[in-house]
Design an enzyme around this catalytic site. Structure first.
Site, PDB file in Angstrom:
ATOM      1  N   PHE A   1       0.826  -1.201   0.000  1.00  0.00           N
ATOM      2  CA  PHE A   1       0.000   0.000   0.000  1.00  0.00           C
ATOM      3  C   PHE A   1       0.861   1.252   0.000  1.00  0.00           C
ATOM      4  CE2 PHE A   1      -2.574  -3.260   1.914  1.00  0.00           C
ATOM      5  CZ  PHE A   1      -3.844  -3.031   1.423  1.00  0.00           C
ATOM      6  N   ASP A   2       0.481   2.195  -0.849  1.00  0.00           N
ATOM      7  CA  ASP A   2       0.878   3.567  -0.616  1.00  0.00           C
ATOM      8  C   ASP A   2       0.160   3.996   0.672  1.00  0.00           C
ATOM      9  OD1 ASP A   2       1.603   6.402  -1.155  1.00  0.00           O
ATOM     10  OD2 ASP A   2      -0.566   6.562  -1.416  1.00  0.00           O
ATOM     11  N   CYS A   3       0.739   4.925   1.387  1.00  0.00           N
ATOM     12  CA  CYS A   3       0.133   5.310   2.669  1.00  0.00           C
ATOM     13  C   CYS A   3      -0.695   6.595   2.573  1.00  0.00           C
ATOM     14  CB  CYS A   3       1.219   5.471   3.734  1.00  0.00           C
ATOM     15  SG  CYS A   3       0.553   5.857   5.365  1.00  0.00           S
TER      16      CYS A   3
END
Length: 231
Positions: free
Chosen positions: A12-14
């Site tokens: 995941f990108d955050c």
């Protein structure tokens, strides 16, 4: 439709994907500009952030930690509108990051996905800054890959190459989930990896806090709750 059974890891990108970064960025920059009698719309403020953040992250003079990137975003905004900033104002954006909150569906979705997949973070941030954010996410990630570790920022493919090497998995076992076409979808697809675009701005005008870009993910969802329902 993706065959989710082929994947072992969801990365995941955050910020923008799990964390409502626009909800964190806007009040800080609005307050900064209003303090100096500058009137800008929310759309204009987010576009300024996107312009300066992407410019600083691809600076060829060397790697800047993300805390400093955020400080320099404030400085560049002050230069654009010709006003002086205090040290407290320079720190206002990075200091606010620890209070940026997850989207309403984030924590529940991560807990559900954790039951089936290994989870990873691939984020344009510092280790220290993410440590504050991790407290909000309430899930233990199997891997956390930050720009500080790689000494480069997405959309550089180096960040994803570093992540795959650190995980020790075959690239076809990884599914990357992200909101930014510019930072994530384009480089991931160019590398032949699978990706889900979480279109958090569905129904909204423009690209928000990310640089305008065009690319096509393997799957588009409006939120993580929808992704969980499809898996």
């Amino acid at each position: 439709m993706l065959d989710f059974s082929q994947f072992e890891v969801l990365s995941f990108d955050c910020y923008g994907t799990l964390i409502d970064w626009e909800g964190g960025i806007l009040p800080v920059l609005k307050n900064l500009l209003e303090t100096h009698n500058i009137n800008q719309s929310d759309k204009q403020i987010l576009e300024l952030f996107a312009e300066f953040e992407s410019e600083l992250e691809k600076d060829t003079n060397g790697y800047l930690k993300y805390r400093e990137v955020l400080r320099q975003v404030v400085k560049k905004i002050s230069e654009r509108f010709n006003f002086d900033v205090t040290e407290a104002e320079l720190n206002s954006l990075p200091d606010s990051l620890k209070n940026w909150q997850p989207f309403p569906d984030t924590v529940e979705a991560l807990k559900a996905l954790k039951k089936r997949f290994h989870l990873a973070i691939i984020s344009n941030t510092d280790d220290e800054l993410f440590a504050d954010t991790a407290k909000h996410l309430q899930v233990e990630f199997d891997w956390i890959i930050t720009a500080e570790q790689v000494k480069s920022y997405k959309p550089s493919p180096r960040n994803f190459e570093f992540a795959i090497q650190k995980m020790g998995i075959s690239p076809d076992k990884l599914l990357h989930v992200a909101e930014s076409i510019y930072h994530d979808v384009i480089p991931v697809k160019a590398m032949g990896l699978s990706t889900v675009w979480v279109n958090r701005r569905v129904g909204k005008e423009g690209f928000g806090a990310t640089k305008a870009a065009s690319g096509e993910a393997d799957l588009e969802v409006p939120d993580l709750k929808t992704l969980v329902s499809l898996i």
